[in-house]
Design an enzyme around this catalytic site. Structure first.
Site, PDB file in Angstrom:
ATOM      1  N   ARG A 103       0.572  -1.046   0.319  1.00  0.00           N
ATOM      2  CA  ARG A 103      -0.141  -0.303  -0.010  1.00  0.00           C
ATOM      3  C   ARG A 103       1.129   1.301   0.010  1.00  0.00           C
ATOM      4  O   ARG A 103       1.804   1.196   0.266  1.00  0.00           O
ATOM      5  CB  ARG A 103      -1.023  -0.005   0.960  1.00  0.00           C
ATOM      6  CG  ARG A 103      -0.217   0.031   2.589  1.00  0.00           C
ATOM      7  CD  ARG A 103      -1.558  -0.086   3.396  1.00  0.00           C
ATOM      8  NE  ARG A 103       0.075  -0.054   5.023  1.00  0.00           N
ATOM      9  CZ  ARG A 103      -0.759   0.095   6.458  1.00  0.00           C
ATOM     10  NH1 ARG A 103      -2.638   0.224   6.093  1.00  0.00           N
ATOM     11  NH2 ARG A 103      -0.567  -0.166   7.222  1.00  0.00           N
ATOM     12  N   ASN A 141      -4.583   8.406   4.395  1.00  0.00           N
ATOM     13  CA  ASN A 141      -4.372   7.294   5.885  1.00  0.00           C
ATOM     14  C   ASN A 141      -2.521   7.401   5.830  1.00  0.00           C
ATOM     15  O   ASN A 141      -2.098   7.580   5.447  1.00  0.00           O
ATOM     16  CB  ASN A 141      -5.282   6.130   5.786  1.00  0.00           C
ATOM     17  CG  ASN A 141      -4.614   5.299   6.918  1.00  0.00           C
ATOM     18  OD1 ASN A 141      -5.896   4.987   8.035  1.00  0.00           O
ATOM     19  ND2 ASN A 141      -3.799   4.264   7.025  1.00  0.00           N
ATOM     20  N   GLU A 142      -2.904   7.985   7.170  1.00  0.00           N
ATOM     21  CA  GLU A 142      -1.401   8.276   8.345  1.00  0.00           C
ATOM     22  C   GLU A 142      -0.325   8.433   6.705  1.00  0.00           C
ATOM     23  O   GLU A 142       1.066   7.945   6.447  1.00  0.00           O
ATOM     24  CB  GLU A 142      -0.367   6.868   8.464  1.00  0.00           C
ATOM     25  CG  GLU A 142      -1.526   6.473  10.096  1.00  0.00           C
ATOM     26  CD  GLU A 142      -0.971   5.270  10.771  1.00  0.00           C
ATOM     27  OE1 GLU A 142      -0.981   4.029   9.982  1.00  0.00           O
ATOM     28  OE2 GLU A 142      -1.363   5.048  11.507  1.00  0.00           O
ATOM     29  N   GLU A 299      -7.013   5.782  16.521  1.00  0.00           N
ATOM     30  CA  GLU A 299      -5.622   3.843  16.004  1.00  0.00           C
ATOM     31  C   GLU A 299      -6.139   3.615  17.193  1.00  0.00           C
ATOM     32  O   GLU A 299      -4.220   3.949  17.898  1.00  0.00           O
ATOM     33  CB  GLU A 299      -5.569   3.928  14.817  1.00  0.00           C
ATOM     34  CG  GLU A 299      -6.477   3.807  13.598  1.00  0.00           C
ATOM     35  CD  GLU A 299      -5.199   2.493  12.108  1.00  0.00           C
ATOM     36  OE1 GLU A 299      -4.400   2.064  12.132  1.00  0.00           O
ATOM     37  OE2 GLU A 299      -5.017   3.499  11.017  1.00  0.00           O
ATOM     38  N   TRP A 307       3.127  -6.339  13.545  1.00  0.00           N
ATOM     39  CA  TRP A 307       4.226  -5.552  12.702  1.00  0.00           C
ATOM     40  C   TRP A 307       5.636  -5.417  13.796  1.00  0.00           C
ATOM     41  O   TRP A 307       5.985  -4.941  13.322  1.00  0.00           O
ATOM     42  CB  TRP A 307       4.392  -4.354  11.650  1.00  0.00           C
ATOM     43  CG  TRP A 307       2.908  -3.407  12.545  1.00  0.00           C
ATOM     44  CD1 TRP A 307       1.546  -3.256  12.909  1.00  0.00           C
ATOM     45  CD2 TRP A 307       3.427  -2.619  13.570  1.00  0.00           C
ATOM     46  NE1 TRP A 307       1.129  -2.094  14.330  1.00  0.00           N
ATOM     47  CE2 TRP A 307       2.207  -1.205  13.990  1.00  0.00           C
ATOM     48  CE3 TRP A 307       5.015  -2.254  14.502  1.00  0.00           C
ATOM     49  CZ2 TRP A 307       1.672  -0.668  15.199  1.00  0.00           C
ATOM     50  CZ3 TRP A 307       4.486  -0.611  15.666  1.00  0.00           C
ATOM     51  CH2 TRP A 307       3.402  -0.079  15.593  1.00  0.00           C
ATOM     52  N   GLU A 347      -2.116  -8.149   8.115  1.00  0.00           N
ATOM     53  CA  GLU A 347      -2.733  -7.648   9.035  1.00  0.00           C
ATOM     54  C   GLU A 347      -3.701  -8.869   9.278  1.00  0.00           C
ATOM     55  O   GLU A 347      -4.649  -9.284  10.772  1.00  0.00           O
ATOM     56  CB  GLU A 347      -3.624  -6.928   9.203  1.00  0.00           C
ATOM     57  CG  GLU A 347      -2.201  -5.548   8.377  1.00  0.00           C
ATOM     58  CD  GLU A 347      -2.786  -3.842   8.629  1.00  0.00           C
ATOM     59  OE1 GLU A 347      -3.984  -4.176   7.939  1.00  0.00           O
ATOM     60  OE2 GLU A 347      -1.832  -3.002   8.802  1.00  0.00           O
ATOM     61  N   LYS A 348      -3.964 -10.033   9.200  1.00  0.00           N
ATOM     62  CA  LYS A 348      -4.681 -11.479   9.792  1.00  0.00           C
ATOM     63  C   LYS A 348      -4.168 -11.448  10.880  1.00  0.00           C
ATOM     64  O   LYS A 348      -5.057 -12.124  11.327  1.00  0.00           O
ATOM     65  CB  LYS A 348      -4.093 -12.263   8.655  1.00  0.00           C
ATOM     66  CG  LYS A 348      -3.857 -13.084   8.510  1.00  0.00           C
ATOM     67  CD  LYS A 348      -3.773 -14.370   7.484  1.00  0.00           C
ATOM     68  CE  LYS A 348      -2.974 -15.112   7.298  1.00  0.00           C
ATOM     69  NZ  LYS A 348      -1.699 -14.645   6.547  1.00  0.00           N
ATOM     70  N   PHE A 349      -3.402 -11.742  11.636  1.00  0.00           N
ATOM     71  CA  PHE A 349      -2.846 -11.104  13.030  1.00  0.00           C
ATOM     72  C   PHE A 349      -2.733 -10.460  13.761  1.00  0.00           C
ATOM     73  O   PHE A 349      -2.619 -10.414  14.986  1.00  0.00           O
ATOM     74  CB  PHE A 349      -1.235 -11.910  13.172  1.00  0.00           C
ATOM     75  CG  PHE A 349      -0.612 -13.629  12.849  1.00  0.00           C
ATOM     76  CD1 PHE A 349      -1.382 -14.365  13.169  1.00  0.00           C
ATOM     77  CD2 PHE A 349      -0.171 -13.484  11.408  1.00  0.00           C
ATOM     78  CE1 PHE A 349      -0.782 -16.234  12.540  1.00  0.00           C
ATOM     79  CE2 PHE A 349      -0.446 -15.535  10.355  1.00  0.00           C
ATOM     80  CZ  PHE A 349      -0.913 -15.827  11.312  1.00  0.00           C
ATOM     81  N   HIS A 350      -3.175  -9.071  12.936  1.00  0.00           N
ATOM     82  CA  HIS A 350      -3.437  -8.087  14.140  1.00  0.00           C
ATOM     83  C   HIS A 350      -4.864  -7.938  14.847  1.00  0.00           C
ATOM     84  O   HIS A 350      -5.481  -8.698  14.157  1.00  0.00           O
ATOM     85  CB  HIS A 350      -3.424  -6.431  13.151  1.00  0.00           C
ATOM     86  CG  HIS A 350      -3.462  -5.230  13.293  1.00  0.00           C
ATOM     87  ND1 HIS A 350      -4.533  -5.373  14.372  1.00  0.00           N
ATOM     88  CD2 HIS A 350      -2.011  -4.441  13.202  1.00  0.00           C
ATOM     89  CE1 HIS A 350      -3.475  -3.920  15.154  1.00  0.00           C
ATOM     90  NE2 HIS A 350      -3.018  -3.600  14.554  1.00  0.00           N
TER      91      HIS A 350
HETATM   92  C1  GAL Z   1      -1.691   1.512  11.280  1.00  0.00           C
HETATM   93  C2  GAL Z   1      -2.436   1.752   9.496  1.00  0.00           C
HETATM   94  C3  GAL Z   1      -3.650   0.701   9.468  1.00  0.00           C
HETATM   95  C4  GAL Z   1      -3.163  -0.265  10.530  1.00  0.00           C
HETATM   96  C5  GAL Z   1      -2.469  -0.159  11.617  1.00  0.00           C
HETATM   97  C6  GAL Z   1      -2.166  -1.744  12.398  1.00  0.00           C
HETATM   98  O1  GAL Z   1      -0.783   2.382  10.304  1.00  0.00           O
HETATM   99  O2  GAL Z   1      -3.220   3.107  10.171  1.00  0.00           O
HETATM  100  O3  GAL Z   1      -4.677   0.511   8.521  1.00  0.00           O
HETATM  101  O4  GAL Z   1      -1.889  -1.030   9.312  1.00  0.00           O
HETATM  102  O5  GAL Z   1      -1.598   0.285  11.181  1.00  0.00           O
HETATM  103  O6  GAL Z   1      -1.341  -1.902  13.452  1.00  0.00           O
END
Ligand code: GAL
Length: 688
Positions: A103, A141-142, A299, A307, A347-350
């Site tokens: 992304r 986004n960010e 968030e 990550w 991000e499936k483990f988030h």
């Molecule tokens: C942020 C992002 C989200 C997601 C999240 C995961 O940096 O805006 O889309 O990736 O981290 O922690």
């Protein structure tokens, strides 16, 4: 109080959407950020638009009483954009392309990206600007999160335009500002200037500083372009994007005026021993960007992220404790990434509000408990001008001080966090401001490593001390002007008279490093400092050490409070104080280690007369004031006792002494004394 998450229904079949709304209601969710990464679903090909699914989702949310923070969806261009318009791709300093497949693979200055993103925003805005479910706009986004700098040809062209504007089309002015007589760098025209791509050796530091300013401005331009389109389409809702706390590539202080409300993403690392301090710093910085206006925690994670190298979950109670820290420091919204845990993708483990393992889980219980407690909170006072202490933190100084070829390497954020930590541990509320924002509403100001000091910043600090304030500044401050050039007359040219000092030499210590890696939404935590070189000094009978530098400064009226006990500067001042006007200016000529920093900060706190929010704060208990609301959080593992007179904001009962269990949070209404100054500005939260 807003409560919710990023919502990505485009990752799920329609059957799931009804269950989503039902469970959102169960969790107390009242808002979601919708469609942040939905560009390829909305516009699967350049001339194909599909809004039917989004219409359905918005209707379902609206019917369920859940407000929508609608995304402009521009953060991840679909594959057809990259394939058809490769000129939208960013490149690194070697000229290598960042390819699609992840992304944020867009060059912020690319006119083609901007045109395509603009068209997407226009269509979304025209369709939904008047929809009653849409209460806010989430732009991009960010910005800059994964791609702190772009060196593409689009960036090259935009940089030249940016420079022409900055230097009034006068290449001689650029040559002066960059000091291009050095190494034969004199430019004959703006067309000869390139981004700082891979070079055999160090780039001109003044040009690097401008490139960082340009980079922050390009990201901001992307935001502003979208904002403009939203407004043109008739949007009346607040417009914002999500910040990442102390994020080096974007000077959020320049961005803040264009945000209707500040939204922030914060992911404290459960393994970071300083996570409470670091998150408090971030939240204070965010609050200080728009004084008097509540901000939104946009968030955070309900539990583990995906990550970091290893991703432990949060300890029981930490979700409430971390959310309360935001509320205490000015937030009026608690949100998460994301609503439902993804079943595919990186991000499936988030963690998420709704875990993949479902509702019979520890995380779901914590999420619903938090939702219920937030919903029951009484209306909170707006954050006021509650802090009597400020810490100066400046993006331009950050950029400049971390350039190479200096006497020593300074990790500006790590160092600022250390100085902030000495205030935070004592229960003092701190605003985090630019030097220009320092005024006589503060009693005490700390300005660590203020390497680049603009004239206006120096003037504000001088006025502050003259009017009765107490200033502590320290090593590697007041070295260069806004072009990263030495001023005539040596160093400390601006603050020397205030400090009563003359500066002679930096005295870098061998092998010294601040050892940090920076924080940010996805940054690693700050490692503890480890330095090979150290210097000793004695303060009030105790011996401490300093690192990074042992500067040689000469008193020109300043009193020597502590002197170096060894090293090249032995016998020279390590800590000085100097009365100036109605106030007093202190200087510490090294970066004191741990206890030493605490002792130095304790001395200036004492001199300034500032008082903590509550006295005798136990270790690991955090306190912050927000108008009449005092929040107490026990981040420690054992019970703690605190004395405070007031009314429990949740139960309405009078209190004078509290016992706080591990991770317990109490909100107490306890009006501040007359010493606390307020500002009247406040956003109308009912508009959100
Ligand atoms: C942020 C992002 C989200 C997601 C999240 C995961 O940096 O805006 O889309 O990736 O981290 O922690």
């Amino acid at each position: 109080m807003l409560y919710g998450a990023d919502y990505n229904p485009d990752q799920w079949p329609e059957e799931v959407w009804d269950e989503d709304v039902r469970l959102m209601q169960e969790a107390g969710v009242n808002i979601v950020s919708l469609g942040i990464f939905a560009w390829s679903r909305i516009q699967p090909a350049e001339d194909v638009w599909d809004f039917a699914w989004l219409d359905t989702v918005i209707e379902k949310l609206h019917a369920g009483g859940i407000a929508v923070n609608l995304a402009t969806a521009t953060a991840s261009p679909p594959p057809w954009v990259s394939a058809r318009y490769p000129e939208t791709l960013p490149t690194d300093e070697n000229g290598a392309s960042y390819w699609p497949g992840s992304r944020q693979h867009f060059a912020p200055s690319s006119p083609v990206y901007r045109r395509l993103a603009g068209e997407l925003v226009r269509r979304i805005a025209e369709r939904y600007a008047r929809h009653p479910a849409v209460v806010m706009w989430h732009v991009g986004n960010e910005f800059g999160c994964h791609l702190p700098m772009d060196f593409s040809d689009a960036a090259r062209d935009a940089y030249r335009v940016w420079l022409r504007r900055k230097y009034d089309d006068d290449i001689a002015a650029l040559n002066d500002a960059w000091g291009t007589s050095f190494w034969s760098q004199r430019y004959g025209s703006f067309e000869e200037v390139f981004p700082p791509r891979l070079a055999p050796y160090s780039h001109n530091p003044s040009s690097m500083l401008d490139y960082r300013r340009f980079t922050s401005d390009m990201l901001l331009e992307c935001y502003l372009l979208e904002r403009e389109i939203l407004l043109e389409a008739g949007a009346t809702q607040p417009i914002t994007t999500n910040f990442m706390g102390p994020f080096k590539p974007a000077d959020y202080r320049r961005w803040a005026p264009f945000m209707d409300v500040i939204a922030d993403d914060c992911y404290p690392d459960p393994a970071n021993p300083h996570r409470v301090r670091d998150a408090a710093f971030q939240r204070d910085l965010i609050r200080s960007l728009k004084p008097g206006v509540p901000w939104l925690l946009w968030e955070q994670a309900t539990d583990a992220v995906n990550w970091r190298p290893s991703n432990p979950g949060k300890r029981p109670g930490a979700l409430m404790a971390e959310s309360a820290q935001s509320i205490a420091r000015g937030a009026d919204g608690i949100m998460f990434f994301q609503w439902r845990q993804s079943r595919a993708g990186s991000e499936k483990f988030h963690s998420a509000m709704l875990p993949h393992a479902g509702t019979g889980t520890r995380v779901w219980n914590a999420v619903t408990e938090l939702g219920a407690r937030l919903a029951a909170l009484p209306e909170l006072p707006a954050p006021g001008r509650d802090a009597r202490v400020a810490l100066v933190f400046d993006w331009e100084s950050w950029w400049a001080v971390e350039e190479r070829d200096h006497p020593t390497r300074v990790d500006y954020l790590a160092l600022s966090l250390e100085w902030y930590g000495a205030l935070h541990a004592r229960g003092l509320l701190v605003d985090i401001v630019a030097p220009e924002d320092v005024d006589d509403g503060y009693d005490l100001v700390l300005a660590p490593a203020l390497y680049l000091l603009r004239d206006a910043g120096a003037a504000a600090l001088t006025r502050f001390v003259a009017a009765g304030g107490t200033l502590l500044t320290g090593p590697f401050s007041d070295i260069v002007d806004e072009h990263d050039q030495f001023r005539d007359g040596g160093f400390l040219t601006q603050l020397g008279p205030v400090l009563g000092l003359r500066f002679e030499d930096f005295g870098a210590l061998a092998g010294a490093t601040t050892g940090g890696t920076g924080v940010g939404a996805q940054g690693a935590h700050i490692a503890d400092s480890a330095s090979a070189g150290a210097v000793a000094f004695t303060l009030e009978g105790s011996s401490f050490s300093g690192r990074l530098v042992a500067e040689t400064v000469h008193p020109m009226g300043a009193e020597v409070v502590a002197a170096f006990a060894d090293g090249l500067a032995v016998g020279r001042p390590a800590l000085t104080r100097h009365p100036y006007g109605e106030g007093e200016a202190w200087y510490v000529a090294t970066q004191p280690v741990a206890d030493g920093l605490d002792a130095v900060v304790a001395a200036v706190i004492e001199a300034s007369g500032v008082r903590p929010v509550v006295d005798d704060l136990p270790a690991d208990v955090e306190v912050a004031r927000r108008g009449d609301l005092v929040t107490l959080i026990n981040h420690g593992d054992v019970d703690a006792e605190v004395s405070i007179e007031g009314t429990d904001a949740e139960s309405g009962r009078a209190v004078d002494r509290l016992s706080l269990a591990s991770q317990e949070v109490r909100f107490i209404l306890a009006p501040a004394g007359p010493a606390s100054r307020r500002v009247s500005a406040r956003v109308d939260a009912s508009a959100l």
